[in-house]
Design a protein around this motif. Structure first.
Motif, PDB file in Angstrom:
ATOM      1  N   LEU B  64       0.870  -1.176   0.000  1.00 50.23           N
ATOM      2  CA  LEU B  64       0.000   0.000   0.000  1.00 50.23           C
ATOM      3  C   LEU B  64       0.900   1.217   0.000  1.00 50.23           C
ATOM      4  CD1 LEU B  64      -2.681  -0.731   2.759  1.00 50.23           C
ATOM      5  CD2 LEU B  64      -3.062  -0.630   0.316  1.00 50.23           C
ATOM      6  N   LYS B  65       0.504   2.235  -0.719  1.00 50.02           N
ATOM      7  CA  LYS B  65       1.335   3.438  -0.749  1.00 50.02           C
ATOM      8  C   LYS B  65       0.447   4.662  -0.660  1.00 50.02           C
ATOM      9  CE  LYS B  65       5.524   5.211  -1.521  1.00 50.02           C
ATOM     10  NZ  LYS B  65       5.830   5.888  -0.254  1.00 50.02           N
ATOM     11  N   ASP B  66       0.567   5.392   0.445  1.00 54.77           N
ATOM     12  CA  ASP B  66      -0.136   6.661   0.633  1.00 54.77           C
ATOM     13  C   ASP B  66      -1.625   6.597   0.324  1.00 54.77           C
ATOM     14  OD1 ASP B  66       2.136   7.990   1.464  1.00 54.77           O
ATOM     15  OD2 ASP B  66       2.769   8.375  -0.590  1.00 54.77           O
ATOM     16  N   VAL B  67      -2.293   5.664   0.931  1.00 53.61           N
ATOM     17  CA  VAL B  67      -3.727   5.536   0.713  1.00 53.61           C
ATOM     18  C   VAL B  67      -4.470   6.363   1.756  1.00 53.61           C
ATOM     19  CG1 VAL B  67      -5.676   3.937   0.752  1.00 53.61           C
ATOM     20  CG2 VAL B  67      -3.509   3.265  -0.304  1.00 53.61           C
ATOM     21  N   SER B  68      -5.358   7.215   1.299  1.00 55.82           N
ATOM     22  CA  SER B  68      -6.167   8.007   2.227  1.00 55.82           C
ATOM     23  C   SER B  68      -7.612   8.002   1.766  1.00 55.82           C
ATOM     24  CB  SER B  68      -5.708   9.468   2.259  1.00 55.82           C
ATOM     25  OG  SER B  68      -4.338   9.558   2.514  1.00 55.82           O
TER      26      SER B  68
END
Lengths: 305, 427
Positions: B64-68
């Motif tokens: 996961l990368k920078d999930v908001s």
């Protein structure tokens, strides 16, 4: 709606008390998941909240162990009895190791009863992460509940062996053997010793279990190491008859003072108060370190196990 | 009713690939050494985006990368994405099974996650004991279980066996009891994995029914799936993850449509299957390397369709049988074409290398819509060589004989039977 109200409240507070650090935006979050907790957060309140689960685990252990065995709890009886007879034959009968003038049977039982409890606590809790990986990978609950439940369920085994020991003690007392238990201290100190053993077993166990998630080598070391450690504890040889050259090994072992004290209060002898105090301090330190590392590992162990 | 109950802020998760073993101590020491000197973790930098089709040169990958994103109270949020998009990782972080490498998740209210039914069931214990044990594992207090006990037993329909050890249960009873406990959790936020919905159709329906029931009571649900049908029928909002990143979010219908469109764009006329991950078979003896629609895409209902499979053989192969299956986006296989349905479809390969095979479908029976293609080949009756589920996807549009007023999906298959009138008063 609610959060807005709180926001207004914190804002007005900020203007009136300007030097206060700004409160985190409407901080009524009931849970914040962060990469790493602080190491001193022991999360013991969380464990308390899950105390029902703890009893469920204890019950499960108790029920599932005896299922489909004929002798059931008697097994806990046979194993220490046979070990003690073995010790009596080999160490007292053949090797003539001194038992300080006490009946060998009683002497060995007074050593193996507490030692067995500590050893099972340690070996069983040391597999917490690996044995429960499947469960831990599916649902969250404070992982500490599992090792604590192991320590509690082991009390059943301990009580059975303890009864065996008391039976022998009564037998020798009636027979008129020279034994001078510290009757008054027994009542006060037995639970303390039990607690110390439980905590020491738990502390070391969870330390090991935290380390085994990454380096499996330790699992081999534990079963083997516990056996070895028994000889570094006055289970078979009384501390008084250990040569000065090797005495430091026993003195460095926090279990030694506990077993010595246990034997002294039931069979008579000097109670090593000083050593017991040190042992208690070491236990507490190991436990705190164990919980801290355990809590750190529980957050990411699913990725490495 | 519109306050935020889950706030996911810049969540990232780094995974180490390959074996954990050699190198871990040295990496640990190196990491520790950087930390001591106050430097950044050296392995955090080299992680790459999670794209399985490309072989990375790093041992680390961002799942996961920078999930908001945010979830509001009462929303039923579907999390969609292809396999390996990071759905399960996100789920694990939200259910606190693992922690993010960086970022924060803030949650308001009691949360429960169902990644599996019957977690922690002990086969030796009776049904009664297991209800208490499983309930406690899921976070219920004892009084709570006492209160709901009769309800749970009723729901599970195993009352007669409640004091029998669950190892004597049939698998159906086991699952029903497990689900009954889970269904009576009363969290404010419920996280559900689609694997929960395995089992017979009856049970799936019960699961889905219970979930929409829970949703109607103003509870928040996060539903993770790559089954678009389930997401569309259950969720009102959706988040689409692609390669570990937040790709799109919004109304379930809009995100779902975009997702389907994007995935059919990938269904070109010729799809190379060389690098696609295999589930069971490793393709070491024979590997299906490509599928090609010889008459172009999209396919047309009722028209002739020719499909070519290219297979690379490592050695001589006897008794070769092939198969192509069409499944709906809900994952239900509707049509299968097996080559061994007639004797001419059993081949033998005399020279290693790539061979191609052609399937001719006279009249494609599939109704317009999107379909996922499974391909496979085997030697003999039971010796599988290669099998790819969801190897490609393809769109079917109406053909000249498809009824003009086509009523959506009342069936996946539309056949042309021969109709006759037997009425006496002919006109």
């Amino acid at each position: 709606m609610n959060s807005q109200h709180t926001k207004i409240a914190t804002n007005s507070l900020k203007t009136s008390v300007a030097q206060l650090p700004a409160a985190e935006s409407s901080d009524d979050w009931s849970l914040v998941i962060r990469p790493q907790g602080r190491w001193w957060e022991l999360q013991l309140t969380d464990v308390w909240h899950y105390r029902d689960l703890l009893w469920m685990f204890v019950r499960r252990d108790f029920v599932s162990v005896y299922k489909q065995t004929i002798l059931g709890p008697i097994w806990f009886f046979i194993q220490p009895l046979l070990t003690t007879i073995m010790f009596t034959v080999i160490f007292s009968g053949i090797a003539k190791v001194s038992t300080g003038g006490l009946p060998p049977m009683l002497f060995y039982l007074a050593g193996t009863t507490p030692w067995n409890y500590f050893a099972t606590c340690l070996t069983k809790t040391s597999g917490t992460f690996i044995n429960n990986a499947n469960l831990f990978g599916k649902v969250y609950f404070p992982r500490l509940v599992t090792p604590i439940s192991i320590v509690v369920s082991n009390l059943i085994q301990f009580s059975i062996q303890f009864l065996l020991f008391l039976g022998f003690l009564a037998y020798y007392l009636i027979k008129g053997t020279e034994i001078h238990p510290h009757w008054l201290i027994i009542i006060g100190l037995t639970p303390v010793l039990l607690l110390l053993m439980a905590l020491l077993g738990l502390g070391t166990g969870i330390l090991v279990s935290s380390l085994t998630t990454k380096y499996r080598d330790l699992t081999f070391l534990v079963t083997f190491g516990v056996q070895l450690a028994m000889y570094g504890t006055p289970v078979i040889i009384p501390m008084a008859s250990v040569p000065a050259k090797y005495l430091w090994i026993m003195e460095a072992n926090p279990m030694s003072a506990i077993i010595e004290t246990f034997r002294s209060i039931y069979l008579g002898g000097v109670i090593p108060w000083m050593q017991l105090g040190i042992s208690a301090a070491v236990t507490l330190l190991l436990l705190l370190a164990g919980i801290a590392i355990f809590n750190k590992v529980e957050k990411t162990f699913m990725d490495t196990v | 009713m519109s306050d935020t109950v889950i706030k996911v802020e810049n969540i990232s998760k780094l995974y180490r690939l390959g074996e954990v073993g050699t190198g871990t101590i040295s990496h640990d020491l190196n990491r520790w050494w950087h930390k001591v000197r106050g430097k950044e973790d050296p392995y955090l930098k080299i992680g790459q985006t999670n794209d399985r089709t490309q072989k990375g040169d790093s041992d680390y990958a961002w799942a996961l990368k920078d999930v908001s994103f945010e979830v509001k109270r009462g929303e039923v949020l579907g999390i969609i994405g292809r396999n390996g998009a990071g759905k399960s990782t996100l789920l694990k972080i939200l259910s606190r099974v693992t922690t993010p490498t960086s970022g924060e998740v803030k949650i308001k209210g009691r949360i429960a996650s169902l990644l599996e039914v019957g977690t922690g069931f002990n086969p030796e214990l009776t049904g009664r004991d297991n209800i208490y044990l499983n309930g406690a594992i899921l976070g219920m207090r004892k009084q709570e279980i006492n209160r709901k006990f009769d309800e749970i037993v009723d729901f599970s329909e195993v009352e007669r066996y409640i004091d029998t050890p669950v190892k004597r249960y049939s698998s159906g009873m086991y699952v029903r009891l497990a689900f009954a406990v889970a269904a009576h959790l009363e969290p404010e936020i419920l996280i559900v994995d689609e694997v929960l919905a395995v089992g017979d159709v009856q049970f799936q329906k019960k699961c889905m029914g219970k979930m929409s029931d829970v949703a109607r009571h103003g509870k928040t649900i996060l539903f993770v799936s790559h089954n678009m049908g389930a997401v569309l029928s259950l969720c009102n909002k959706a988040v689409w993850l692609a390669n570990g990143k937040y790709f799109m979010g919004g109304k379930a219908r809009e995100v779902g449509d975009a997702y389907l469109n994007a995935n059919t764009l990938q269904s070109q006329q010729r799809v190379s299957l060389n690098t696609v991950a295999r589930a069971g078979s490793d393709g070491s003896r024979a590997k299906i390397t490509a599928i090609e629609w010889l008459d172009g895409v999209p396919l047309r209902h009722g028209c002739s369709v020719r499909v070519r499979l290219e297979i690379a053989f490592q050695n001589l192969t006897e008794d070769l049988r092939l198969g192509i299956g069409f499944s709906t986006i809900e994952g239900i296989r509707v049509v299968t074409y097996d080559s061994d349905a007639n004797q001419s479809g059993i081949f033998s390969i005399d020279t290693p290398g790539t061979h191609s095979f052609e399937l001719v479908i006279d009249k494609l029976p599939l109704n317009p819509g999107f379909y996922s293609i499974d391909v496979g080949c085997k030697s003999g009756d039971d010796h599988g060589l290669d099998y790819l589920k969801g190897a490609a996807s393809v769109e079917v549009i109406s053909g000249p004989n498809t009824p003009a007023h086509y009523f959506g999906k009342e069936a996946a298959v539309r056949l042309d039977g021969l109709w006759k009138s037997n009425s006496t008063n002919k006109t």
